[in-house]
Design an enzyme around this catalytic site. Structure first.
Site, short mmCIF file in Angstrom:
data_model
loop_
_atom_site.label_atom_id
_atom_site.label_comp_id
_atom_site.label_asym_id
_atom_site.label_seq_id
_atom_site.Cartn_x
_atom_site.Cartn_y
_atom_site.Cartn_z
N ARG A 52 36.25 -1.80 -16.44
CA ARG A 52 36.88 -0.85 -15.67
C ARG A 52 38.49 -0.22 -16.51
NH1 ARG A 52 39.04 -2.64 -9.99
NH2 ARG A 52 40.86 -3.43 -10.93
N LYS A 151 43.20 3.25 -12.63
CA LYS A 151 44.33 2.44 -12.25
C LYS A 151 45.21 2.92 -13.77
CE LYS A 151 44.31 -2.27 -10.58
NZ LYS A 151 45.39 -2.07 -10.22
N GLU A 184 42.13 3.55 0.95
CA GLU A 184 41.93 2.77 1.02
C GLU A 184 43.38 2.90 1.45
OE1 GLU A 184 42.16 1.97 -2.98
OE2 GLU A 184 42.54 4.69 -3.58
N1 PXG Z 1 42.36 -0.39 -4.57
C1 PXG Z 1 44.14 -0.06 -5.50
C2 PXG Z 1 45.06 1.53 -5.16
C3 PXG Z 1 44.69 -1.03 -5.89
O1 PXG Z 1 45.75 -0.49 -7.02
C4 PXG Z 1 43.35 -2.63 -5.33
C5 PXG Z 1 42.36 -1.17 -4.10
C6 PXG Z 1 42.19 -3.30 -5.37
O2 PXG Z 1 41.22 -3.57 -5.99
P1 PXG Z 1 40.73 -4.97 -7.12
O3 PXG Z 1 39.83 -4.56 -8.38
O4 PXG Z 1 42.00 -5.84 -7.73
O5 PXG Z 1 39.94 -5.73 -6.08
C7 PXG Z 1 43.89 -2.09 -6.24
C8 PXG Z 1 44.27 -3.11 -7.07
C9 PXG Z 1 49.30 -5.40 -8.03
C10 PXG Z 1 48.49 -5.71 -8.39
O6 PXG Z 1 50.46 -6.43 -8.45
C11 PXG Z 1 48.24 -4.64 -7.47
C12 PXG Z 1 46.53 -4.58 -7.34
C13 PXG Z 1 45.31 -5.65 -7.81
C14 PXG Z 1 46.33 -7.26 -8.36
C15 PXG Z 1 47.19 -6.55 -8.43
O7 PXG Z 1 50.53 -4.73 -7.10
N2 PXG Z 1 45.83 -3.75 -6.65
#
Ligand code: PXG
Length: 288
Positions: A52, A151, A184
């Site tokens: 990713r 991301k 989301e």
């Molecule tokens: N949507 C968004 C917009 C995200 O930023 C997810 C869904 C979930 O994705 P994953 O791959 O984690 O299942 C995310 C992930 C933080 C932090 O420090 C944010 C995320 C993941 C880990 C830490 O705020 N966002």
């Protein structure tokens, strides 16, 4: 011992881990990142996170100056040096230092930063009682403007939604897309349970394709639960039998109220609780 931070091939003590104020990551949010977990010393779904990260970088014409294998080794080494077994890993790749002005061609040296730390978890109570969401007025970025599948270091869209949620007393906020469909939350994907099926917005709804989301879809498949990635509206959320969020930091967290409306009886549902238990086993049993 001070926490060690990896910056482009070298380790620095936390207080000495610095990058240029001319880095376009800072000046313009020009860069990409990943948030990853390690459980008992093993990185959860390393390959998927690296894929990713590389996809995000490709989408913004950024070449990561190392291979995926080198990145994986650097992540492992950062965890090892800091003695972190159960932790959080933040990988950041910036465009690098350049001149003032948007032109990324004037940045010669992308920076690769790896920070690891112990994870600060949501309160345990949230997993037992569930959390409350509010739909916020900040819609998810239009996919044709800046794809939510990237991301990127520009998280203002999500931060503005988060602020709205916090001001309403909710730690997570539900974001709709430009079509008014459910997209989301600010840092988590959303799932509903309806008549035994698992429903979640498709990637076309303008979402980050979460790695926890993918793991949950797999777990549901193994339990014989039908998973449908279909457009959803607020109405679908309000009439859902169950609702939960997925994310690297949150893992699986039940949602019991949305826009002041209780989801069913306002307690975490059985399918949610079963998936939480199965996700716990998946991560703690080292099978990634
Ligand atoms: N949507 C968004 C917009 C995200 O930023 C997810 C869904 C979930 O994705 P994953 O791959 O984690 O299942 C995310 C992930 C933080 C932090 O420090 C944010 C995320 C993941 C880990 C830490 O705020 N966002």
């Amino acid at each position: 011992m001070a926490l060690k931070v990896f910056i482009s091939g070298k380790f620095y003590d936390k207080d000495d881990a610095k990058i240029s104020v001319f880095d376009h990551g800072l000046l313009y949010g020009d860069g990409v990142f990943e948030g990853i977990r390690s459980y008992a010393g093993k990185v959860f779904r390393m390959r998927q996170h690296l894929d990713r990260l590389w996809d995000s970088a490709k989408a913004i014409w950024l070449t990561i100056p190392m291979t995926k294998e080198e990145m994986a080794a650097a992540i492992e080494e950062t965890l090892r040096l800091n003695g972190i077994e159960d932790g959080y890993i933040r990988v950041v790749v910036t465009r690098g230092a350049g001149t003032l002005g948007l032109d990324p061609n004037r940045c010669s040296d992308p920076r690769v930063i790896i920070i690891t730390d112990h994870i600060s978890l949501y309160p345990k109570e949230l997993y037992e009682k569930g959390l409350e969401l509010i739909t916020v007025s900040t819609i998810r970025n239009h996919p044709a403007a800046l794809s939510p599948r990237i991301k990127s270091l520009n998280y203002l869209n999500n931060i503005l939604a988060k602020i709205e949620g916090l001001q309403a007393g909710c730690i997570e906020a539900l974001m709709l897309n430009h079509k008014g469909e459910v997209a989301e939350c600010t840092g988590d994907n959303i799932f509903l349970v309806r008549r035994g099926d698992l429903l979640t917005p498709p990637k076309e709804a303008g979402i980050l394709e979460g790695i926890t989301r993918e793991a949950v879809i797999e777990l549901a498949g193994e339990s014989g639960i039908t998973v449908r990635e279909i457009p959803l509206t607020k109405h679908d959320v309000y009439i859902a039998d169950e609702c939960f969020l997925t994310g690297t930091a949150a893992e699986i967290v039940p949602v019991v109220k949305v826009d002041s409306r209780p989801i069913q009886d306002g307690t975490p549902g059985p399918i949610t609780r079963d998936l939480m238990a199965r996700f716990h086993r998946l991560t703690r049993n080292h099978c990634t």
